[in-house]
Design a protein around this motif. Structure first.
Motif, short mmCIF file in Angstrom:
data_model
loop_
_atom_site.label_atom_id
_atom_site.label_comp_id
_atom_site.label_asym_id
_atom_site.label_seq_id
_atom_site.Cartn_x
_atom_site.Cartn_y
_atom_site.Cartn_z
N UNK A 17 0.86 -1.18 0.00
CA UNK A 17 0.00 0.00 0.00
C UNK A 17 0.90 1.23 0.00
N UNK A 18 0.56 2.21 -0.84
CA UNK A 18 1.39 3.40 -1.01
C UNK A 18 0.57 4.65 -0.73
N UNK A 19 1.13 5.53 0.08
CA UNK A 19 0.45 6.78 0.43
C UNK A 19 1.08 7.91 -0.38
N UNK A 20 0.31 8.48 -1.29
CA UNK A 20 0.78 9.61 -2.07
C UNK A 20 1.18 9.24 -3.48
N UNK A 21 0.60 9.93 -4.48
CA UNK A 21 0.90 9.67 -5.89
C UNK A 21 1.76 10.79 -6.46
N UNK A 40 -1.61 -0.69 -4.34
CA UNK A 40 -2.72 0.27 -4.29
C UNK A 40 -2.16 1.58 -3.76
N UNK A 41 -2.39 2.66 -4.50
CA UNK A 41 -1.88 3.98 -4.15
C UNK A 41 -3.06 4.88 -3.83
N UNK A 42 -3.01 5.55 -2.68
CA UNK A 42 -4.04 6.54 -2.38
C UNK A 42 -3.46 7.93 -2.61
N UNK A 43 -4.27 8.84 -3.14
CA UNK A 43 -3.85 10.20 -3.42
C UNK A 43 -4.93 11.16 -2.97
N UNK A 44 -4.53 12.15 -2.19
CA UNK A 44 -5.47 13.11 -1.62
C UNK A 44 -6.16 13.95 -2.70
N UNK A 49 -2.20 13.79 -10.31
CA UNK A 49 -1.10 13.05 -9.70
C UNK A 49 0.19 13.85 -9.93
N UNK A 50 1.23 13.49 -9.22
CA UNK A 50 2.51 14.16 -9.39
C UNK A 50 2.91 15.05 -8.23
N UNK A 51 1.98 15.30 -7.28
CA UNK A 51 2.31 16.17 -6.16
C UNK A 51 2.72 17.54 -6.64
N UNK A 52 3.83 18.06 -6.12
CA UNK A 52 4.30 19.37 -6.56
C UNK A 52 4.86 19.30 -7.98
N UNK A 53 5.07 18.10 -8.50
CA UNK A 53 5.54 17.92 -9.88
C UNK A 53 4.38 17.75 -10.86
N UNK A 54 3.19 18.10 -10.45
CA UNK A 54 2.06 17.96 -11.35
C UNK A 54 2.00 19.14 -12.33
N UNK A 230 3.00 15.27 -17.22
CA UNK A 230 2.91 14.29 -18.30
C UNK A 230 3.64 13.00 -17.91
N UNK A 231 4.79 13.15 -17.23
CA UNK A 231 5.54 11.98 -16.77
C UNK A 231 4.72 11.16 -15.78
N UNK A 232 4.10 11.85 -14.81
CA UNK A 232 3.46 11.12 -13.72
C UNK A 232 2.06 10.64 -14.10
N UNK A 233 1.40 11.32 -15.00
CA UNK A 233 0.14 10.80 -15.52
C UNK A 233 0.38 9.52 -16.32
N UNK A 234 1.49 9.48 -17.06
CA UNK A 234 1.83 8.27 -17.82
C UNK A 234 2.21 7.14 -16.87
N UNK A 235 2.97 7.46 -15.82
CA UNK A 235 3.32 6.43 -14.83
C UNK A 235 2.07 5.85 -14.19
N UNK A 236 1.12 6.72 -13.83
CA UNK A 236 -0.15 6.25 -13.26
C UNK A 236 -0.86 5.29 -14.22
#
Length: 535
Positions: A17-21, A40-44, A49-54, A230-236
């Protein structure tokens, strides 16, 4: 629910289980899913997705939250970027400057240029101050102010470091840890830069006067054409395609140990509570939040509660104009305005701005969640940003025709006088009590890591999970790393390739430059393992 995620008694059952995408959480999820692990990843956040890198989109305009150059000395990180996003990187020119009293200064500072722009009298005062602290430095160096004054003298510190740093952190420089300065302003030799500039002016030195005696800053960098998101949406998307889950709009409520090494995680979303059971838990959530959520409650929860975070918001302005300046961003060292930094989104990627006749800039305001700036209405913030660009002489207010606001909470972990001791206490207890709980990323480890360093903490955590033991100390990532993107991309792999040919003392010295830790304990001496270590 993915095909490999089982439901037992209303709970999702996964391996991890992963906290934060953000970059760390998605890196871990992607690599684990590739190895056949269910995740399973939960994201607030409900959308991004991407956090500050979104990358946030508004009416076709895209905004990079914070500014993210894709550069790493780690070949592993570079290879992973290329694997996730093989066809969408573009090469962009790198340029950042400081704005001070209506003039632009290169960033990092080119000492000869800076002294020239400041004029004879002020430059003389700067050099006298510099020599005074080189001859008689402060002995007890505890704060950001102490460290920076010793490096540059009090006069240059007050001009180029104090105002901006206090804008960013909302606290006096003499209360900030010297660790921050040592990590983020490393490698600049003022005297070397001045003598280099003098030689250059006399035609005796043909090297670029970049203000750094040995290292050369990158002139270009790679960047996803539609922004870092774009990087993190693709990773998702790849994680989901491999059977993993990314559950949006869900915030951690409770993380309970099952007493057998596993975890039961509860996350609150718009439709109620989601429960996930897992053998391992990876957290990139702010350490303060995590400590309050763990059951049984850690004894160091109070220490974690003392950790502080700095928030910020971006006000994007759409302006009827050609591009205003070529910089990726400009640091605003001026106390007449509240803005700390101005981004030019087209300089990151032309595709971020859909209209060729429109300039789109982002003004960054550093604040604390709930304070006056944070609580202002979007319309008032757009008006403030427009006014301040006029004060700086960068924009005609009549040409501004639109704006948008993006708020980012807990953007920066604060390095105050007590942060290191508080982090160490929490880390030590969690590692001793919960070996299957892994902290990664900027907020998860309360360390101001860059994107690639956050990814590396996740990559090494995955190695630990797959090995079934803690073979890497992830806390060594970026322990002695330098902030500026200097040197060659992927250089770490070349150092690792040379590891067998160097002495233990040389290896220890190189390790501080690599920013990637050695193993804690020696592994079985097999050819296959040696190749894996080198990679």
């Amino acid at each position: 629910m993915s095909a490999r995620t089982a439901n037992r008694g209303g709970a999702k059952k996964v391996d991890v289980a992963i906290i934060g995408a953000g970059p760390a959480g998605l890196t871990a999820g992607y690599l684990l899913a590739k190895q056949g692990k269910s995740v399973a990843i939960i994201e607030k956040d409900e959308t991004y997705v991407g956090g500050i890198s979104r990358t946030v989109e508004h009416e076709g305009y895209r905004f990079d939250i914070g500014g993210h150059r894709f550069f790493s000395k780690s070949q592993q990180v570079v290879d992973l970027w290329n694997e996730i996003l093989p066809d969408d990187f573009i090469q962009r020119p790198r340029m950042s400057r400081i704005y001070y009293e209506g003039k632009f200064y290169s960033y990092p500072l080119r000492a000869f240029e800076a002294l020239w722009n400041l004029g004879v009298l002020r430059s003389t005062a700067c050099m006298v101050s510099y020599l005074r602290y080189k001859l008689f430095p402060k002995k007890d160096v505890k704060s950001f102010e102490d460290w920076t004054v010793n490096q540059f003298g009090h006069k240059l510190y007050s001009i180029f470091f104090k105002t901006y740093t206090e804008k960013v952190w909302g606290m006096p420089c003499n209360t900030m840890s010297a660790d921050w300065a040592a990590q983020r302003i490393k490698g600049l030799s003022l005297w070397g830069a001045v003598t280099d500039g003098l030689k250059r002016s006399l035609g005796l030195n043909k090297k670029p006067n970049d203000g750094q005696a040995v290292k050369t800053l990158l002139e270009t960098f790679r960047y996803p054409r539609l922004g870092p998101g774009m990087m993190w949406e693709t990773a998702r998307d790849k994680i989901i395609a491999m059977g993993g889950e990314v559950i949006m709009g869900h915030e951690l409520e409770n993380l309970a140990s099952d007493g057998k090494g596993g975890w039961r995680m509860s996350a609150r979303g718009p439709d109620g509570l989601t429960v996930i059971e897992a053998e391992h838990a990876i957290s990139s959530a702010p350490m303060r939040q995590l400590a309050r959520s763990i059951q049984p409650l850690p004894q160091t929860t109070l220490d974690a509660s003392n950790l502080k975070y700095r928030d910020f918001l971006t006000v994007a302005l759409m302006i009827r104009s050609e591009d205003l300046f070529p910089d990726n961003w400009i640091y605003i060292h001026d106390d007449k305005v509240k803005v700390g930094r101005v981004q030019n989104f087209r300089s990151w990627s032309p595709e971020m701005v859909p209209d060729e006749d429109v300039a789109c800039v982002g003004l960054e305001y550093f604040c604390f969640e709930g304070d006056g700036l944070w609580s202002m209405s979007d319309d008032d913030l757009v008006a403030l940003a427009t006014k301040e660009m006029d004060i700086l002489g960068l924009v005609d207010p009549a040409k501004v025709f639109g704006g948008a606001v993006v708020r980012q909470e807990k953007a920066y972990p604060v390095y105050d006088e007590d942060y290191a001791a508080n982090v160490e206490k929490v880390r030590t207890e969690l590692e001793e009590k919960f070996p299957t709980l892994h902290l990664v990323g900027r907020n998860g480890m309360h360390r101001y890591n860059n994107q690639d360093h956050a990814m590396m903490t996740a990559m090494l955590t995955v190695e630990n999970i797959l090995a079934g033991e803690r073979i890497y100390d992830t806390w060594c990532v970026n322990e002695d790393a330098e902030y500026h993107e200097a040197g060659d991309e992927g250089a770490e792999k070349r150092i690792a390739d040379r590891r067998e040919a160097i002495t233990p003392d040389q290896a220890a010295a190189l390790n501080s430059l690599r920013g990637v830790p050695e193993r804690i304990a020696a592994e079985p001496d097999t050819d296959a393992q040696d190749k894996r270590d080198a990679a």
